[in-house]
Design a protein around this motif. Structure first.
Motif, PDB file in Angstrom:
ATOM      1  N   UNK A  27      61.426   2.216-130.753  1.00  0.00           N
ATOM      2  CA  UNK A  27      61.965   3.216-129.840  1.00  0.00           C
ATOM      3  C   UNK A  27      63.487   3.152-129.730  1.00  0.00           C
ATOM      4  N   UNK A  28      64.095   2.075-130.131  1.00  0.00           N
ATOM      5  CA  UNK A  28      65.552   1.964-130.079  1.00  0.00           C
ATOM      6  C   UNK A  28      66.186   2.319-131.424  1.00  0.00           C
ATOM      7  N   UNK A  29      65.381   2.842-132.319  1.00  0.00           N
ATOM      8  CA  UNK A  29      65.854   3.325-133.618  1.00  0.00           C
ATOM      9  C   UNK A  29      65.313   4.717-133.929  1.00  0.00           C
ATOM     10  N   UNK A  30      64.014   4.891-133.834  1.00  0.00           N
ATOM     11  CA  UNK A  30      63.353   6.120-134.264  1.00  0.00           C
ATOM     12  C   UNK A  30      63.245   7.097-133.100  1.00  0.00           C
ATOM     13  N   UNK A  31      63.712   8.313-133.321  1.00  0.00           N
ATOM     14  CA  UNK A  31      63.588   9.370-132.320  1.00  0.00           C
ATOM     15  C   UNK A  31      62.250  10.078-132.524  1.00  0.00           C
ATOM     16  N   UNK A  32      61.644  10.483-131.424  1.00  0.00           N
ATOM     17  CA  UNK A  32      60.368  11.175-131.517  1.00  0.00           C
ATOM     18  C   UNK A  32      60.383  12.394-130.601  1.00  0.00           C
ATOM     19  N   UNK A  33      59.510  13.318-130.883  1.00  0.00           N
ATOM     20  CA  UNK A  33      59.409  14.520-130.075  1.00  0.00           C
ATOM     21  C   UNK A  33      58.062  15.186-130.318  1.00  0.00           C
ATOM     22  N   UNK A  34      57.950  16.419-129.860  1.00  0.00           N
ATOM     23  CA  UNK A  34      56.656  17.103-129.940  1.00  0.00           C
ATOM     24  C   UNK A  34      56.870  18.609-129.948  1.00  0.00           C
ATOM     25  N   UNK A  35      56.061  19.291-130.741  1.00  0.00           N
ATOM     26  CA  UNK A  35      56.020  20.751-130.667  1.00  0.00           C
ATOM     27  C   UNK A  35      55.244  21.156-129.416  1.00  0.00           C
ATOM     28  N   UNK A  36      55.536  22.333-128.899  1.00  0.00           N
ATOM     29  CA  UNK A  36      54.773  22.842-127.760  1.00  0.00           C
ATOM     30  C   UNK A  36      53.310  23.018-128.156  1.00  0.00           C
ATOM     31  N   UNK A  37      52.428  22.937-127.169  1.00  0.00           N
ATOM     32  CA  UNK A  37      51.012  23.166-127.452  1.00  0.00           C
ATOM     33  C   UNK A  37      50.396  24.002-126.336  1.00  0.00           C
ATOM     34  N   UNK A  38      49.273  24.590-126.645  1.00  0.00           N
ATOM     35  CA  UNK A  38      48.558  25.446-125.697  1.00  0.00           C
ATOM     36  C   UNK A  38      47.421  24.648-125.069  1.00  0.00           C
ATOM     37  N   UNK A  39      47.568  24.188-123.815  1.00  0.00           N
ATOM     38  CA  UNK A  39      46.528  23.347-123.214  1.00  0.00           C
ATOM     39  C   UNK A  39      45.210  24.073-123.013  1.00  0.00           C
ATOM     40  N   UNK A  40      45.237  25.408-123.024  1.00  0.00           N
ATOM     41  CA  UNK A  40      43.983  26.152-122.848  1.00  0.00           C
ATOM     42  C   UNK A  40      43.157  26.188-124.136  1.00  0.00           C
ATOM     43  N   UNK A  41      43.765  25.772-125.259  1.00  0.00           N
ATOM     44  CA  UNK A  41      43.063  25.859-126.539  1.00  0.00           C
ATOM     45  C   UNK A  41      42.324  24.575-126.904  1.00  0.00           C
ATOM     46  N   UNK A  42      42.522  23.516-126.137  1.00  0.00           N
ATOM     47  CA  UNK A  42      41.856  22.256-126.438  1.00  0.00           C
ATOM     48  C   UNK A  42      42.572  21.104-125.759  1.00  0.00           C
ATOM     49  N   UNK A  43      41.926  19.958-125.741  1.00  0.00           N
ATOM     50  CA  UNK A  43      42.447  18.789-125.036  1.00  0.00           C
ATOM     51  C   UNK A  43      43.342  17.972-125.959  1.00  0.00           C
TER      52      UNK A  43
END
Length: 376
Positions: A330-346
């Protein structure tokens, strides 16, 4: 290892090695490291340096098997292992099995190039654990797959390394869409690349994110090597790199139960000038408060690094499947996430951290113990 010559001077011992190189050891260093000054069980130093002369006078030195016998003017005799002298030559850092040079990577390795390892061998075999940890230390990133279908399966892998790091989010945490979030991770919105908890005095080291379910539309994971981006910035724009290394900025997280803040630079270097830490999280960076005269230049530098976090040249995208776990520094590699649709699945990831100190400790012990078995 042996020696070919010992030259005694009043305040120095000069050791010549088989390769004809020589090393000078000041007598105060030799006395400070005499085995007689260590506790026999704990090996902690008991010697009081102030009880010695500033430059103890050495009278003689003689090779005695795998030790060097040293006699001083005050009648003290030391027996220093040759291995100790060889491993701790002044000006040369001792070898450290816990320190592995980083292998920088960019998007051209593709998601298929991320090192992978199945969970079962890591859990059952120390040699497999060591190999996986060495890969993780070098790349800063691995995927562990074939985890058992239970919420604690990823935690079990983390605890093979050491103690879990507790933060204001707990010892473990679930990355899910929550109705009353105190962090953007607990929403369904897109998360740009970042490091976790740069507002902490010491940000967490290795992060473990075990995918328990990923059935929603969207929600791909974004990963990038922050060290590679920093090194490219050093090459492309040395002044921007310097500002990000030298100027501290505020990072702050606060909610009903915590208010944790620090001032630290985005990029941290070691004494050799190598990048050893990235603190980058635009969401919890505070109000910049550096002097007004450098603020425009700093913003330019900050935007230059931010632009690299958006550049496809660095970014990998992968969609974790249930039973997979991404593990990264975590002190080297950056991470993130694309948006998701919570109504389409867990979608649920179970996370935890293990600090770098725990990681390097475990790696040293594995190298020691496995090496001892191999030698036997």
């Amino acid at each position: 290892m042996t020696v070919t010559d010992l030259l005694v001077r009043a305040d120095t011992l000069v050791v010549t090695w088989p390769d004809t190189t020589s090393t000078s050891f000041p007598t105060i260093w030799l006395r400070d490291n005499c085995p007689s000054g260590l506790h026999p069980q704990t090996h902690e130093r008991l010697l009081d340096l102030l009880a010695l002369d500033a430059s103890p006078v050495l009278l003689s030195a003689q090779l005695d098997g795998d030790t060097v016998a040293l006699r001083y003017e005050d009648d003290h005799v030391s027996h220093l292992p040759v291995a100790l002298l060889s491993a701790h030559r002044p000006g040369q850092p001792a070898a450290d099995a816990g320190v592995i040079a980083p292998k920088l990577w960019r998007a051209d390795i593709t998601a298929a190039g991320i090192p992978r390892a199945p969970a079962a061998p890591i859990l059952a075999d120390d040699q497999q654990l060591k190999s996986w940890m060495e890969n993780l230390a070098a790349f800063g990133l691995t995927i562990v797959d074939h985890l058992e279908d239970r919420v604690s399966a990823g935690i079990d892998v983390a605890q093979r390394i050491g103690f879990l790091r507790e933060t204001n989010f707990g010892t473990t945490f679930d990355v899910i869409n929550k109705p009353d979030p105190n962090n953007l991770a607990y929403t369904s919105v897109a998360l740009p690349l970042h490091t976790d908890l740069p507002n902490q005095e010491v940000p967490p080291g290795y992060q473990f994110l075990h995918c328990l379910a990923n059935e929603a539309t969207g929600g791909g994971s974004l990963i990038a090597d922050g060290f590679a981006m920093a090194e490219d910035l050093r090459e492309d724009d040395p002044e921007a790199f310097r500002l990000l290394c030298e100027v501290p900025i505020p990072f702050r997280f606060h909610d009903r139960d915590a208010d944790i803040a620090v001032h630290e630079p985005v990029i941290t270097l070691d004494r050799a000038g190598d990048v050893i830490e990235i603190r980058y999280n635009a969401h919890i960076a505070g109000v910049f408060d550096m002097p007004a005269e450098i603020m425009p230049a700093y913003y330019r530098a900050y935007r230059a690094y931010m632009a690299k976090t958006r550049d496809p040249k660095y970014r990998l995208t992968l969609k974790l499947k249930a039973g997979e776990m991404v593990v990264f520094d975590n002190r080297r590699v950056l991470h993130g996430r694309e948006a998701f649709d919570p109504s389409s699945g867990f979608r649920q990831l179970r996370g935890c951290y293990v600090d770098r100190g725990e990681f390097t400790s475990r790696l040293r012990l594995l190298c020691r113990d496995i090496g001892a078995v191999d030698a036997a």
